[in-house]
Design a protein around this motif. Structure first.
Motif, mmCIF file in Angstrom:
data_model
loop_
_atom_site.group_PDB
_atom_site.id
_atom_site.type_symbol
_atom_site.label_atom_id
_atom_site.label_comp_id
_atom_site.label_asym_id
_atom_site.label_seq_id
_atom_site.Cartn_x
_atom_site.Cartn_y
_atom_site.Cartn_z
ATOM 1 N N LEU A 89 11.259 -10.486 -8.230
ATOM 2 C CA LEU A 89 10.601 -9.814 -7.117
ATOM 3 C C LEU A 89 10.033 -8.491 -7.611
ATOM 4 N N SER A 90 8.876 -8.106 -7.091
ATOM 5 C CA SER A 90 8.359 -6.781 -7.448
ATOM 6 C C SER A 90 7.663 -6.183 -6.243
ATOM 7 N N LEU A 91 7.625 -4.858 -6.207
ATOM 8 C CA LEU A 91 6.967 -4.164 -5.091
ATOM 9 C C LEU A 91 5.459 -4.146 -5.270
ATOM 10 N N LEU A 92 5.026 -4.172 -6.529
ATOM 11 C CA LEU A 92 3.591 -4.089 -6.792
ATOM 12 C C LEU A 92 3.246 -4.924 -8.015
ATOM 13 N N GLN A 93 2.255 -5.795 -7.873
ATOM 14 C CA GLN A 93 1.751 -6.535 -9.029
ATOM 15 C C GLN A 93 0.483 -5.848 -9.486
ATOM 16 N N MET A 94 0.441 -5.535 -10.759
ATOM 17 C CA MET A 94 -0.696 -4.765 -11.231
ATOM 18 C C MET A 94 -1.114 -5.250 -12.608
ATOM 19 N N GLU A 95 -2.253 -5.934 -12.665
ATOM 20 C CA GLU A 95 -2.782 -6.326 -13.974
ATOM 21 C C GLU A 95 -3.636 -5.161 -14.450
ATOM 22 N N ILE A 96 -3.301 -4.636 -15.614
ATOM 23 C CA ILE A 96 -4.048 -3.472 -16.099
ATOM 24 C C ILE A 96 -4.936 -3.885 -17.265
ATOM 25 N N PRO A 97 -6.269 -3.907 -17.068
ATOM 26 C CA PRO A 97 -7.143 -4.309 -18.161
ATOM 27 C C PRO A 97 -7.193 -3.243 -19.262
ATOM 28 N N VAL A 98 -7.208 -3.698 -20.510
ATOM 29 C CA VAL A 98 -7.417 -2.797 -21.650
ATOM 30 C C VAL A 98 -8.580 -3.338 -22.475
ATOM 31 N N TRP A 99 -9.267 -2.423 -23.167
ATOM 32 C CA TRP A 99 -10.435 -2.815 -23.952
ATOM 33 C C TRP A 99 -10.352 -2.209 -25.345
ATOM 34 N N SER A 144 0.835 -1.196 0.000
ATOM 35 C CA SER A 144 0.000 0.000 0.000
ATOM 36 C C SER A 144 0.871 1.247 0.000
ATOM 37 N N GLU A 145 2.077 1.169 0.585
ATOM 38 C CA GLU A 145 2.959 2.340 0.549
ATOM 39 C C GLU A 145 3.395 2.637 -0.885
ATOM 40 N N ILE A 146 3.790 1.587 -1.620
ATOM 41 C CA ILE A 146 4.280 1.821 -2.982
ATOM 42 C C ILE A 146 3.142 2.337 -3.871
#
Ligand code: ZN
Length: 268
Positions: free
Chosen positions: A228-238, A75-77
């Motif tokens: 390793l990663s600080l944040l995993q973020m799947e970003i949906p596109v349409w 949550s910090e990152i």
């Protein structure tokens, strides 16, 4: 067998305590809140001296602490990236022509050195357990990150750059002492440029112990070593003709054109 209960976190807020409890339970850890009932019956009671205590059995203590730490860093990152507009939320037209509700403007992170430094501290924490002598970053974003993480951990720093389409270690570095390295990247989308860095390190006989990134955009990349990663973020596109944000009538913006937008409201 009876396990001793240990307190691993204290809260002055019921909601926060419940969230932390739920997080541990989700990970299959038996956790308990002490003092919760008293706290909810007499809100505001001696807030400096009285806390809700999150407890787990001593056998689960280490894992529970790791889970809570990971959550705090996550949550910090996220807050750092959002606060510096490195992650933008809205309705965006991408260069591919597709639409998305999230846009990553990674250069914004480096614009604020204090934020970038904090991010590097978090990356350094991730990498500290590994045994390496050198931190490697690909130009440009990776240079700043690798340099600062190397400084924090007291390691050497080198960088790679693309020359005539070919990724190579910047000439002039003395590589005689470079044997075990970690590779740092800002955002990993497909992992393509990290693979190129790994290939040129391998050519030189340098072992890579780990790859770390600020954001892993659901790359699913396999680097043949821990990633390793600080944040995993799947970003949906349409596709433009099937975009839920268009359906909601949210105005579309083209990232990178915010300067023009201010003076020319017709620009998208
Ligand atoms: Zn749309």
């Amino acid at each position: 067998m009876e396990q001793e209960l240990v307190t691993i976190a204290k809260f002055d807020d019921n909601f926060e305590a419940d969230l932390a409890l739920a997080l541990l339970v989700d990970h299959g850890i038996k956790a308990f809140l002490a003092n919760e009932l008293v706290y909810s019956m007499i809100p505001g009671i001696m807030p400096d001296k009285f806390f809700i205590e999150l407890q787990v059995s001593s056998a689960d203590e280490q894992r529970a602490r790791e889970i809570l730490d990971a959550q705090r860093n996550n949550s910090e990152i996220r807050n750092i990236l959002l606060g510096n507009e490195a992650i933008l939320e809205g309705h965006f037209l991408l260069t591919s022509g597709k639409h998305s509700g999230t846009y990553v403007e990674k250069i914004r992170l480096l614009q604020n050195p204090v934020a970038a430094q904090r991010v590097c501290e978090l990356l350094a924490e991730l990498l500290e357990p590994y045994d390496f002598d050198t931190v490697v970053g690909p130009a440009y974003g990776g240079i700043v990150l690798a340099f600062e993480v190397a400084r924090i951990l007291g390691k050497n720093f080198i960088f790679t750059q693309r020359k005539d389409e070919h990724m190579a270690i910047r000439s002039g570095f003395d590589l005689s002492e470079v044997q075990r390295a970690v590779v740092l990247e800002d955002i990993v989308t497909t992992g393509g440029s990290v693979q190129e860095v790994l290939a040129c390190l391998k050519e030189r006989g340098i072992d890579v112990q780990a790859v770390a990134a600020i954001v892993d955009r659901g790359s699913g990349a396999d680097f043949g070593c821990p990633f390793l990663s600080l944040l995993q973020m799947e970003i949906p596109v349409w596709p433009a003709n099937d975009c839920p944000l268009c359906a909601e009538g949210i105005p579309l913006t083209k990232p990178g054109s915010s300067d023009k937008k201010a003076s020319d409201p017709t620009t998208v």
